[in-house]
Design an enzyme around this catalytic site. Structure first.
Site, PDB file in Angstrom:
ATOM      1  N   GLY A 140       0.250  -1.134  -0.194  1.00 39.77           N
ATOM      2  CA  GLY A 140      -0.037  -0.287   0.304  1.00 39.77           C
ATOM      3  C   GLY A 140       0.679   1.864   0.344  1.00 39.77           C
ATOM      4  O   GLY A 140       0.315   2.430  -0.291  1.00 39.77           O
ATOM      5  N   GLU A 151       3.310  -6.764   1.992  1.00 42.78           N
ATOM      6  CA  GLU A 151       3.481  -6.851   0.046  1.00 42.78           C
ATOM      7  C   GLU A 151       3.666  -6.395  -0.468  1.00 42.78           C
ATOM      8  O   GLU A 151       2.643  -5.356  -0.992  1.00 42.78           O
ATOM      9  CB  GLU A 151       2.336  -8.024   0.393  1.00 42.78           C
ATOM     10  CG  GLU A 151       1.900  -9.030   1.533  1.00 42.78           C
ATOM     11  CD  GLU A 151      -0.059  -9.255   1.905  1.00 42.78           C
ATOM     12  OE1 GLU A 151      -0.198  -8.215   1.492  1.00 42.78           O
ATOM     13  OE2 GLU A 151       0.145  -9.624   2.139  1.00 42.78           O
ATOM     14  N   ARG A 187       3.272  -1.507  -5.847  1.00 41.42           N
ATOM     15  CA  ARG A 187       3.763   0.102  -6.693  1.00 41.42           C
ATOM     16  C   ARG A 187       5.189   0.594  -6.066  1.00 41.42           C
ATOM     17  O   ARG A 187       6.064   0.579  -6.825  1.00 41.42           O
ATOM     18  CB  ARG A 187       2.708   0.780  -6.232  1.00 41.42           C
ATOM     19  CG  ARG A 187       2.350   1.581  -7.036  1.00 41.42           C
ATOM     20  CD  ARG A 187       1.835   3.128  -6.428  1.00 41.42           C
ATOM     21  NE  ARG A 187       0.323   2.124  -5.870  1.00 41.42           N
ATOM     22  CZ  ARG A 187      -0.628   2.665  -6.452  1.00 41.42           C
ATOM     23  NH1 ARG A 187      -1.306   2.401  -8.170  1.00 41.42           N
ATOM     24  NH2 ARG A 187      -1.714   1.758  -6.578  1.00 41.42           N
ATOM     25  N   ARG A 236      -4.381   3.446 -16.153  1.00 38.28           N
ATOM     26  CA  ARG A 236      -5.326   3.497 -15.121  1.00 38.28           C
ATOM     27  C   ARG A 236      -5.641   4.913 -15.085  1.00 38.28           C
ATOM     28  O   ARG A 236      -6.347   5.415 -14.394  1.00 38.28           O
ATOM     29  CB  ARG A 236      -3.519   3.955 -13.924  1.00 38.28           C
ATOM     30  CG  ARG A 236      -2.952   2.710 -13.761  1.00 38.28           C
ATOM     31  CD  ARG A 236      -1.388   3.111 -13.208  1.00 38.28           C
ATOM     32  NE  ARG A 236      -2.574   2.884 -11.478  1.00 38.28           N
ATOM     33  CZ  ARG A 236      -2.728   4.147 -10.804  1.00 38.28           C
ATOM     34  NH1 ARG A 236      -1.851   4.890 -11.866  1.00 38.28           N
ATOM     35  NH2 ARG A 236      -2.541   4.520  -9.611  1.00 38.28           N
ATOM     36  N   CYS A 249     -11.793   3.626 -29.390  1.00 34.93           N
ATOM     37  CA  CYS A 249     -12.248   4.439 -30.462  1.00 34.93           C
ATOM     38  C   CYS A 249     -13.196   4.303 -28.729  1.00 34.93           C
ATOM     39  O   CYS A 249     -14.397   4.077 -28.490  1.00 34.93           O
ATOM     40  CB  CYS A 249     -13.283   3.465 -30.514  1.00 34.93           C
ATOM     41  SG  CYS A 249     -12.186   3.122 -32.456  1.00 34.93           S
ATOM     42  N   GLU A 250     -13.058   4.937 -27.787  1.00 31.47           N
ATOM     43  CA  GLU A 250     -13.571   5.364 -26.176  1.00 31.47           C
ATOM     44  C   GLU A 250     -13.027   6.891 -25.936  1.00 31.47           C
ATOM     45  O   GLU A 250     -12.399   6.984 -26.420  1.00 31.47           O
ATOM     46  CB  GLU A 250     -13.502   4.843 -25.096  1.00 31.47           C
ATOM     47  CG  GLU A 250     -13.534   2.834 -25.088  1.00 31.47           C
ATOM     48  CD  GLU A 250     -14.014   2.895 -24.731  1.00 31.47           C
ATOM     49  OE1 GLU A 250     -15.173   2.905 -24.010  1.00 31.47           O
ATOM     50  OE2 GLU A 250     -14.545   0.804 -25.038  1.00 31.47           O
TER      51      GLU A 250
HETATM   52  N1  LLP Z   1      -1.296  -7.240  -0.875  1.00 26.49           N
HETATM   53  C1  LLP Z   1      -2.594  -6.809  -1.210  1.00 26.49           C
HETATM   54  C2  LLP Z   1      -3.657  -8.079  -0.772  1.00 26.49           C
HETATM   55  C3  LLP Z   1      -3.697  -6.293  -2.425  1.00 26.49           C
HETATM   56  O1  LLP Z   1      -4.662  -6.118  -3.025  1.00 26.49           O
HETATM   57  C4  LLP Z   1      -2.196  -5.702  -3.043  1.00 26.49           C
HETATM   58  C5  LLP Z   1      -3.037  -4.652  -3.836  1.00 26.49           C
HETATM   59  C6  LLP Z   1      -0.891  -5.553  -2.554  1.00 26.49           C
HETATM   60  C7  LLP Z   1      -0.744  -5.929  -1.346  1.00 26.49           C
HETATM   61  C8  LLP Z   1       0.216  -4.294  -2.921  1.00 26.49           C
HETATM   62  O2  LLP Z   1      -0.576  -3.136  -3.034  1.00 26.49           O
HETATM   63  P1  LLP Z   1       0.431  -1.554  -3.159  1.00 26.49           P
HETATM   64  O3  LLP Z   1       1.324  -2.566  -2.279  1.00 26.49           O
HETATM   65  O4  LLP Z   1       1.254  -2.143  -4.756  1.00 26.49           O
HETATM   66  O5  LLP Z   1      -0.346  -1.217  -2.951  1.00 26.49           O
HETATM   67  N2  LLP Z   1      -5.119  -1.392  -9.877  1.00 26.49           N
HETATM   68  C9  LLP Z   1      -4.879  -0.026  -9.415  1.00 26.49           C
HETATM   69  C10 LLP Z   1      -3.767  -0.396  -7.437  1.00 26.49           C
HETATM   70  C11 LLP Z   1      -5.137  -2.166  -7.198  1.00 26.49           C
HETATM   71  C12 LLP Z   1      -4.303  -2.408  -5.891  1.00 26.49           C
HETATM   72  C13 LLP Z   1      -4.824  -4.098  -5.902  1.00 26.49           C
HETATM   73  N3  LLP Z   1      -4.154  -4.550  -4.092  1.00 26.49           N
HETATM   74  C14 LLP Z   1      -3.952   0.730  -9.194  1.00 26.49           C
HETATM   75  O6  LLP Z   1      -3.531   0.813 -10.461  1.00 26.49           O
HETATM   76  O7  LLP Z   1      -3.338   1.934  -8.934  1.00 26.49           O
END
Ligand code: LLP
Length: 415
Positions: free
Chosen positions: A239, A273, A276, A312, A342-343
């Site tokens: 996160g 975990e 990003r 995104r 086409c959007e």
């Molecule tokens: N752990 C779990 C259970 C998750 O659901 C996620 C992301 C992460 C870890 C990793 O989160 P991060 O460190 O990457 O924030 N597609 C969206 C982001 C979706 C995130 C989904 N879960 C975007 O492009 O912003």
């Protein structure tokens, strides 16, 4: 470490001018910096030095085998959400014993696959999932290592689509129900309770939601341990946000220090975990301007990348910085940067000042996370190539798709 820098008026990826990469691999192409990936992982990991911990890179952010392999070589574990991601991690040389399996819809087949591989832990998100896992493990004569993913009901203060820790989200087990479910888990014959897990959302730019969530999770740990159930590890999810524009996300060291301070003398292993934060700013999307269209009210820069390549902006109205790869040569004007799909939602950036002409290259920054991994073949567009730059060398880590590949699994009726 700055992976992408202007030198002599041209944007480079490490030592390589981006125009060379475009000439060799064409566009649209995702370009990653090995040094930036390595630095991000090492910096994140270093924050937790001195604490027993495991950084499980969240595969969904970018699942290219070369990136998984790079992180595996740096000692990473992995956070997966499907049997497909499990297969990728194993194909990339990742250690199954360092995998946590998240996600709220695990099928019996995926559970079998993960039990067979011998993963570190299942992050279980509901009572029926726990019962299914117990049954599947029993049928295989195994015991499944389990954490419950608890939903601490805190506001992550991020985009609603990527916020996951509120009561009304579909994720996790409510804190109020988790104690009873832990007791049930401890009583099941093919479940080993080993940890506790929470993940409250993505692209967080403040520390306080992480710490509020941790307070609630630790209160639950006390309750569970008082009932004689030992928690061996605490998975704090991912996160941490990155800078797309002017955000100031917490530094890794501050994040780690704040978490360690909250834990005090508690002795369990920490699992995280991040997705990003490890890959987002280590990649960009390279695209070519096809046409400039000067409308009555707006100017459009029509490029060869589109929403199918980088979803995104269309999906979250997300901002990605865009700049011309070479400075000078044209007058600056304000453009809508759009793809050919086409959007009307097919835009990559609004109101961008750019000095460009047709044929120029643009770089779309911060595209290393949730770029390629969320791409699609909409409009029968082959997915982009992916290139990893390492010093002065560019390695193609995924070839551009060909059109026949896109319909190779389709069949015409014969009568
Ligand atoms: N752990 C779990 C259970 C998750 O659901 C996620 C992301 C992460 C870890 C990793 O989160 P991060 O460190 O990457 O924030 N597609 C969206 C982001 C979706 C995130 C989904 N879960 C975007 O492009 O912003």
């Amino acid at each position: 470490m700055t992976a992408f820098e202007f030198r002599n008026g041209e944007l480079h990826a490490e030592e390589l001018p981006l125009s060379q990469i475009a000439a060799r691999f064409s566009t649209p192409t995702y370009v990653y910096s090995r040094a930036a990936l390595t630095t991000a992982f090492r910096n994140f990991d270093a924050g937790f030095n001195g604490t027993d911990h495991l950084v499980c890179y969240s595969v969904k952010a970018n699942s290219n085998l070369a990136i998984l392999n790079l992180f595996a070589r740096l000692g990473a574990g992995f956070d997966i959400v499907s049997g497909g991601e499990l297969a990728r991690v194993i194909a990339a040389g990742g250690d199954p014993g360092k995998i946590v399996f998240s996600g709220l819809g695990k099928t019996a087949a995926e559970m079998q696959q993960a039990l067979q591989a011998g993963i570190f832990c299942f992050n279980v998100e509901s009572a029926p999932e726990l019962e299914r896992l117990n049954r599947v493990a029993g049928e295989m004569g195994k015991r499944a290592p389990v954490s419950l993913r608890v939903n601490p009901d805190v506001d992550a203060k991020t985009h609603p689509y990527i916020s996951t820790g509120l009561k009304n989200n579909k994720f996790g087990v409510a804190c109020e129900d988790a104690f009873v479910l832990y007791q049930r888990a401890a009583a099941l014959s093919h479940i080993d309770v080993c940890g506790i897990d929470c993940h409250i959302g993505s692209q967080l730019t403040e520390l306080s939601p992480f710490l509020d969530a941790l307070d609630r999770v630790l209160a639950l740990v006390d309750q569970v341990e008082a009932a004689g159930i030992t928690i061996h590890h605490l998975d704090i999810g991912g996160g941490i946000g990155i800078r797309y524009a002017d955000e100031t996300p917490p530094e890794f060291t501050d994040y780690a220090a704040a978490i360690r301070a909250k834990l005090g003398n508690r002795k369990f292993k920490l699992v995280m975990e991040p997705g990003r934060a490890l890959v987002g700013n280590a990649g960009l999307l390279l695209t070519t301007v096809e046409y400039l269209k000067h409308g009555e009210t707006r100017n459009f820069a029509i490029v060869d990348a589109a929403m199918n390549d980088l979803m995104r902006p269309a999906l979250y109205d997300a901002f990605h910085e865009i700049c011309a790869v070479k400075n000078g040569g044209a007058n600056e004007q304000i453009y809508e940067v759009v793809g050919p799909v086409c959007e009307s939602g097919d835009f990559l950036g609004h109101d961008r000042p750019l000095a460009i002409q047709p044929g120029d290259l643009l770089a779309i920054f911060s595209a290393g996370a949730y770029g390629m991994s969320m791409s699609s073949n909409y409009n029968t567009r082959p997915r982009a190539a992916e290139v990893m730059v390492d010093g002065g060398n560019a390695h193609e880590i995924r070839a551009r798709e060909t059109v026949p590949q896109l319909y190779s699994g389709e069949k015409i009726l014969t009568d």
